[in-house]
Design a protein around this motif. Structure first.
Motif, PDB file in Angstrom:
ATOM      1  N   LEU A   1      -3.696  11.463  -6.626  1.00  0.00           N
ATOM      2  CA  LEU A   1      -4.270  10.881  -7.833  1.00  0.00           C
ATOM      3  C   LEU A   1      -4.345   9.364  -7.731  1.00  0.00           C
ATOM      4  O   LEU A   1      -5.343   8.756  -8.147  1.00  0.00           O
ATOM      5  N   TRP A   2      -3.315   8.757  -7.170  1.00  0.00           N
ATOM      6  CA  TRP A   2      -3.279   7.302  -7.017  1.00  0.00           C
ATOM      7  C   TRP A   2      -4.472   6.790  -6.225  1.00  0.00           C
ATOM      8  O   TRP A   2      -5.172   5.862  -6.657  1.00  0.00           O
ATOM      9  N   VAL A   3      -4.746   7.408  -5.066  1.00  0.00           N
ATOM     10  CA  VAL A   3      -5.853   6.896  -4.251  1.00  0.00           C
ATOM     11  C   VAL A   3      -7.208   7.189  -4.900  1.00  0.00           C
ATOM     12  O   VAL A   3      -8.147   6.390  -4.799  1.00  0.00           O
TER      13      VAL A   3
ATOM     14  N   ASP B   1     -11.518   2.566  -9.567  1.00  0.00           N
ATOM     15  CA  ASP B   1     -11.364   1.159  -9.967  1.00  0.00           C
ATOM     16  C   ASP B   1     -11.973   0.200  -8.950  1.00  0.00           C
ATOM     17  O   ASP B   1     -11.850  -1.022  -9.090  1.00  0.00           O
ATOM     18  N   GLY B   2     -12.611   0.767  -7.912  1.00  0.00           N
ATOM     19  CA  GLY B   2     -13.254  -0.080  -6.908  1.00  0.00           C
ATOM     20  C   GLY B   2     -12.326  -0.566  -5.813  1.00  0.00           C
ATOM     21  O   GLY B   2     -12.682  -1.462  -5.044  1.00  0.00           O
ATOM     22  N   LYS B   3     -11.131   0.035  -5.690  1.00  0.00           N
ATOM     23  CA  LYS B   3     -10.164  -0.376  -4.665  1.00  0.00           C
ATOM     24  C   LYS B   3      -9.939   0.765  -3.678  1.00  0.00           C
ATOM     25  O   LYS B   3      -9.657   1.894  -4.087  1.00  0.00           O
TER      26      LYS B   3
ATOM     27  N   THR C   1     -19.135   8.562   0.772  1.00  0.00           N
ATOM     28  CA  THR C   1     -18.686   7.204   1.055  1.00  0.00           C
ATOM     29  C   THR C   1     -17.202   7.193   1.384  1.00  0.00           C
ATOM     30  O   THR C   1     -16.743   6.404   2.219  1.00  0.00           O
ATOM     31  N   TYR C   2     -16.460   8.089   0.718  1.00  0.00           N
ATOM     32  CA  TYR C   2     -15.006   8.140   0.892  1.00  0.00           C
ATOM     33  C   TYR C   2     -14.589   9.519   1.394  1.00  0.00           C
ATOM     34  O   TYR C   2     -14.973  10.543   0.822  1.00  0.00           O
TER      35      TYR C   2
ATOM     36  N   LYS D   1       0.811  -1.200   0.000  1.00  0.00           N
ATOM     37  CA  LYS D   1       0.000   0.000   0.000  1.00  0.00           C
ATOM     38  C   LYS D   1       0.854   1.264   0.000  1.00  0.00           C
ATOM     39  O   LYS D   1       0.439   2.305  -0.480  1.00  0.00           O
ATOM     40  N   LYS D   2       2.035   1.167   0.563  1.00  0.00           N
ATOM     41  CA  LYS D   2       2.899   2.334   0.672  1.00  0.00           C
ATOM     42  C   LYS D   2       3.619   2.652  -0.630  1.00  0.00           C
ATOM     43  O   LYS D   2       4.190   3.717  -0.774  1.00  0.00           O
ATOM     44  N   GLN D   3       3.625   1.715  -1.562  1.00  0.00           N
ATOM     45  CA  GLN D   3       4.435   1.873  -2.763  1.00  0.00           C
ATOM     46  C   GLN D   3       3.649   2.584  -3.864  1.00  0.00           C
ATOM     47  O   GLN D   3       2.747   2.018  -4.473  1.00  0.00           O
TER      48      GLN D   3
END
Length: 369
Positions: free
Chosen positions: A333-335, A341-343, A77-78, A11-13
């Protein structure tokens, strides 16, 4: 390394593709992801956050305001928190179980919060109870871990921010004779002095030694026990910085945050929380000059937003919160694209038993506002 540890490490990468993107592409794609997620997403940004990230925040604030917003947020939700770890923990505690709190970079911590370890606090409390009996109530700055907040809640205490520390101290002394204030000794000392408590009635608990610092003889006069912690940013400001400003241009008013050392706060013209500093500049008369002792991102933003007022950083060195600055556009942007993408990556989840007791401490604070 077990499966959980591997998952946490992964998760950190940050994927390499985000590290290679041009700033223009990062900005464009963050706006696109934010629009696509719509009402399912709320982004919170602390005032110390860098400008290229804070622009995406739905809510900006200091620790108190963001805690209030998190407690009231029920639609999204987030909740993506552009701040540091303890802030995201607080948001997770105050939001519902159905909402996911995300910290874009898990390594965005807080050195002050790390100075108060729960095991050290448990050991300190045994000594404090031995010396003072049941006359002490604990209070913790929100810049602390969920475990510390839970301890405080379990022992009848509450949290505070720099905005409401005086009101919290008032409440504490209505409950008991003495206060244990952690983890920032400077905020505790400066607030207690404003409250009318002399320095002679304060002592410092040093967790590294497992003992009080420089105390001998009778402890009965003690009113405040300060945990030996500090903010690495605000502790860099000195009385010499103030002297230099006054010599160069006496028209500058010196405004500092109460996380600064006692001598600096005493030498300044004024001190107050992040929110207080912002409001002082907002209502400052045109042409006035201000040297501010707080995090550089905020100072530079105030200077940009109020061009009719001269706003400078009190120190000549760049006093930035390095851990806060770990939240950058690539991680954001990554998160966000992972959510599309549902993750849900980098989710902050506080254990139920810890969250329950920590919420008690937070609710006691919020009830005073």
């Amino acid at each position: 390394m077990n499966a959980f540890a591997i998952e946490q490490e992964e998760k950190k990468q940050l994927p390499a593709r985000y590290q290679k993107m041009a700033p223009e592409e990062l900005t464009s794609r963050i706006w696109q992801a934010k629009k696509a997620l719509g009402n399912d997403l709320v982004i919170m940004g602390h005032h110390y956050q860098r400008d290229d990230v804070i622009q995406f925040a739905d809510h900006r604030g200091d620790s108190l305001k963001l805690a209030q917003i998190a407690a009231a947020e029920r639609e999204a939700t987030y909740v993506v928190f552009c701040g540091v770890h303890f802030m995201a923990e607080t948001a997770d505690i105050l939001t519902t179980d159905e909402q996911a709190v995300v910290l874009p970079d898990l390594q965005a911590g807080c050195s002050m919060a790390d100075m108060a370890d729960i095991d050290d606090l448990e050991e300190a409390w045994e000594v404090i109870e031995r010396d003072f009996g049941e006359t002490v109530i604990p209070v913790t700055y929100v810049n602390s871990t969920a475990a510390i907040k839970a301890f405080v809640g379990r022992h009848g205490g509450l949290t505070c921010t720099s905005s409401n520390a005086e009101n919290v101290l008032q409440w504490c002394f209505e409950q008991k004779e003495r206060v244990l204030f952690l983890p920032d000794q400077h905020l505790g000392r400066n607030t207690a002095v404003k409250f009318g408590i002399p320095l002679e009635q304060m002592i410092v608990w040093n967790p590294l030694r497992g003992a009080y610092d420089d105390v001998s003889g009778d402890l009965t006069a003690t009113k405040v026990i300060l945990w030996k912690g500090h903010c690495s940013v605000h502790q860099t400001f000195t009385v010499d910085h103030i002297r230099q400003y006054r010599e160069r241009d006496p028209e500058f008013r010196i405004l500092v945050h109460p996380e600064c050392c006692y001598d600096v706060v005493q030498a300044a013209d004024d001190d107050g929380s992040t929110d207080y500093i912002i409001k002082q500049i907002q209502r400052a008369p045109a042409g006035s000059k201000w040297a501010i002792g707080t995090e550089v991102n905020l100072v530079q933003r105030l200077a940009h937003e109020h061009p009719d007022v001269t706003v400078r950083l009190l120190s000549q060195t760049m006093c930035s919160c390095l851990t806060m600055n770990r939240i950058d556009q690539p991680h954001l942007l990554w998160v966000l694209e992972s959510l599309l993408d549902g993750k849900v990556i980098n989710r902050i989840q506080v254990a139920d038993d810890v969250a329950r007791e920590a919420k008690t401490a937070l609710d006691r604070m919020l009830a005073l506002v």
